[in-house]
Design an enzyme around this catalytic site. Structure first.
Site, short mmCIF file in Angstrom:
data_model
loop_
_atom_site.label_atom_id
_atom_site.label_comp_id
_atom_site.label_asym_id
_atom_site.label_seq_id
_atom_site.Cartn_x
_atom_site.Cartn_y
_atom_site.Cartn_z
N HIS A 70 -37.67 26.31 -19.48
CA HIS A 70 -36.53 25.75 -20.21
C HIS A 70 -35.35 25.50 -19.28
CE1 HIS A 70 -32.83 26.38 -22.78
NE2 HIS A 70 -33.37 25.31 -23.31
N GLU A 73 -35.92 22.32 -17.50
CA GLU A 73 -35.69 21.18 -18.41
C GLU A 73 -34.23 20.76 -18.36
OE1 GLU A 73 -34.26 20.67 -22.70
OE2 GLU A 73 -36.07 21.92 -22.75
N HIS A 74 -33.31 21.73 -18.37
CA HIS A 74 -31.89 21.42 -18.27
C HIS A 74 -31.56 20.80 -16.91
CE1 HIS A 74 -29.73 23.58 -21.71
NE2 HIS A 74 -31.03 23.70 -21.98
N GLU A 150 -26.80 29.49 -24.59
CA GLU A 150 -27.70 28.98 -25.61
C GLU A 150 -28.51 30.11 -26.23
OE1 GLU A 150 -31.43 25.82 -25.96
OE2 GLU A 150 -29.99 25.61 -24.32
#
Length: 451
Positions: A70, A73-74, A150
């Site tokens: 993840h 991905e950012h 997040e």
């Protein structure tokens, strides 16, 4: 109501033709470097959805590096040798489009929706960050704080999120599905620039990618663009087979009790390890799809809802669910939230009683036929969404299924029989392969202990 009924029946009877058209409009190519291109034609609007899927997700992360999939991905929205940080999305917006990305257990995906004549530009930029991502400490450090925040917002601030994370960890004894997609905080805090670079170098390559183009495009045109932009990227010769730790036999039921003062609606939930959809073998998964609808679909007509919310109203709500689109294991679950004054132990007894009665009486044929019609109609309605169709194929292909499996799925569903459903239920409802969880506020727990 008559018009609605007639419309629904007309849609149902149109299924074979609709499905045939959908199947004919999906074309697949394999580039020399191992990249798979899937083209889904839909010429209703002059727009396309362009998606790049990688066969890597949180379940493929190295031990001790949870959250790296993840995190990367950012970071993919940072710069390349040709694009400044953030320029990718700015270009998409400047061309009237939208873009985003997502990470799951089995895949990571990136997509843009733009006018059809901008497809080449999207492929050019996506291919650029597939091979030439440029990361620096100045960009990585702030983004690490972004994903930690997040996690704070989506998981740490949510009792249900924390509860779900703990239940999943208890469900899987050895398989990496037991860790959350976003990652464990203590491991996320230690992620580094080198971790991101290593993960990128290993997994982001054309022979580990599927590009899906859906919308107003012809296969030969999409193929020409893909060869121009993606075809020049060298395959990763060191890409390893996708092998994960195997789950040992489950021989003991597990229970999780999570107390949080923020809980306003306590509930009991039980998740069973269940078969997933497999290439060429989706029969059991289809039966479990029906079982979830029969037990906990509509609160007015489902077995749990009718019994616990209407006949003997001891529950605020009930549901059942099945997650079978995964590379390794599926999950089947049931949930009961009791009315005020009723304990979670009593709610669990209610749930077990209703399931036991269902296993004795079997499937109600009238309910079964109604659900079969609803599922058939929903498969047609899904064809209205070009992006949804592209996502359906991407999630399936990165989870080990084939295009043929995706196209056969509606027929497999329609072939399910009540006997199939009961056989699948008998296979799944094994408490040794389940985790039962209680989510409640501390005050409620103290009251129940004193009773």
């Amino acid at each position: 109501m008559r018009n609605l009924h007639a419309t629904l029946l007309a849609a149902v009877f149109a299924v074979p033709a609709a499905m045939a058209t959908a199947a004919e409009n999906v074309t697949s190519f394999m580039l020399e470097n191992g990249l798979q291109l899937v083209v889904i034609e839909d010429h209703r609007a002059a727009a396309v959805t362009h998606m790049a899927w990688y066969r890597v997700g949180s379940a493929d992360e190295p031990p001790g590096k949870s959250g790296i999939a993840h995190f990367l991905e950012h970071l993919m929205f940072k710069g390349t040798d040709d694009l400044e940080p953030g320029e990718f999305s700015r270009v998409v917006r400047a061309n009237g489009g939208s873009d985003n990305a997502f990470t799951s257990y089995d895949y990571t995906g990136y997509f843009q929706r733009v006018a059809a004549d901008r497809l080449g530009l999207m492929m050019q930029m996506e291919a650029d960050r597939m091979r030439d991502l440029v990361l620096t400490e100045e960009e990585v450090a702030p983004e690490l704080q972004v994903i930690l925040e997040e996690r704070s917002q989506r998981t740490d601030s949510s009792p249900g999120g924390l509860f779900g994370e703990q239940r999943r960890a208890a469900m899987y004894l050895n398989h990496p599905y037991g860790r959350s997609v976003i990652g464990w905080r203590h491991e996320m805090e230690g992620l580094t620039l080198q971790d991101a670079v290593d993960f990128y170098d290993e997994h982001y390559a054309p022979n580990n990618a599927i590009v899906i183009v859906a919308g107003d495009v012809y296969p030969e045109d999409a193929l020409a663009l893909a060869k121009e932009h993606y075809g020049l990227i060298a395959a990763n010769p060191d890409l390893k087979p996708r092998v994960r730790p195997a789950e040992p036999p489950h021989i003991a039921e597990r229970r999780v009790v999570y107390e949080d003062p923020r809980v306003s609606t306590p509930y009991v939930i039980r998740s069973y390890l269940a078969p997933e959809r497999n290439a060429g073998d989706q029969k059991t998964a289809a039966a479990l799809t029906f079982l979830a609808e029969i037990l906990g679909g509509s609160s007015q007509t489902s077995v749990l809802g009718r019994s616990l919310q209407f006949v003997d109203p001891t529950a605020l709500f009930t549901t059942a669910f099945y997650s079978g689109l995964s590379l390794d294991h599926g999950e089947f679950g049931v949930l009961v939230a009791p009315v005020e004054g009723r304990s979670l132990e009593e709610a669990e007894d209610d749930m077990d009683r209703v399931i036991a009665e269902f296993m004795e009486t079997g499937v109600d044929l009238e309910q079964f036929e109604r659900i079969k019609m609803q599922i058939r109609a929903s498969e047609i309605y899904e064809l209205d969404s070009v992006q949804g169709t592209a996502r359906k194929y991407g999630a399936a292909l990165t989870s080990g299924l084939t295009i043929e499996d995706v196209q056969a799925w509606p027929e497999v569903l329609q072939a399910v029989t009540p006997e199939d459903i009961m056989e699948a239920a008998a296979q799944v409802f094994d408490r040794r392969r389940a985790v039962t969880g209680f989510l409640l506020a501390p005050e409620a727990a103290e009251q129940e202990v004193g009773q």
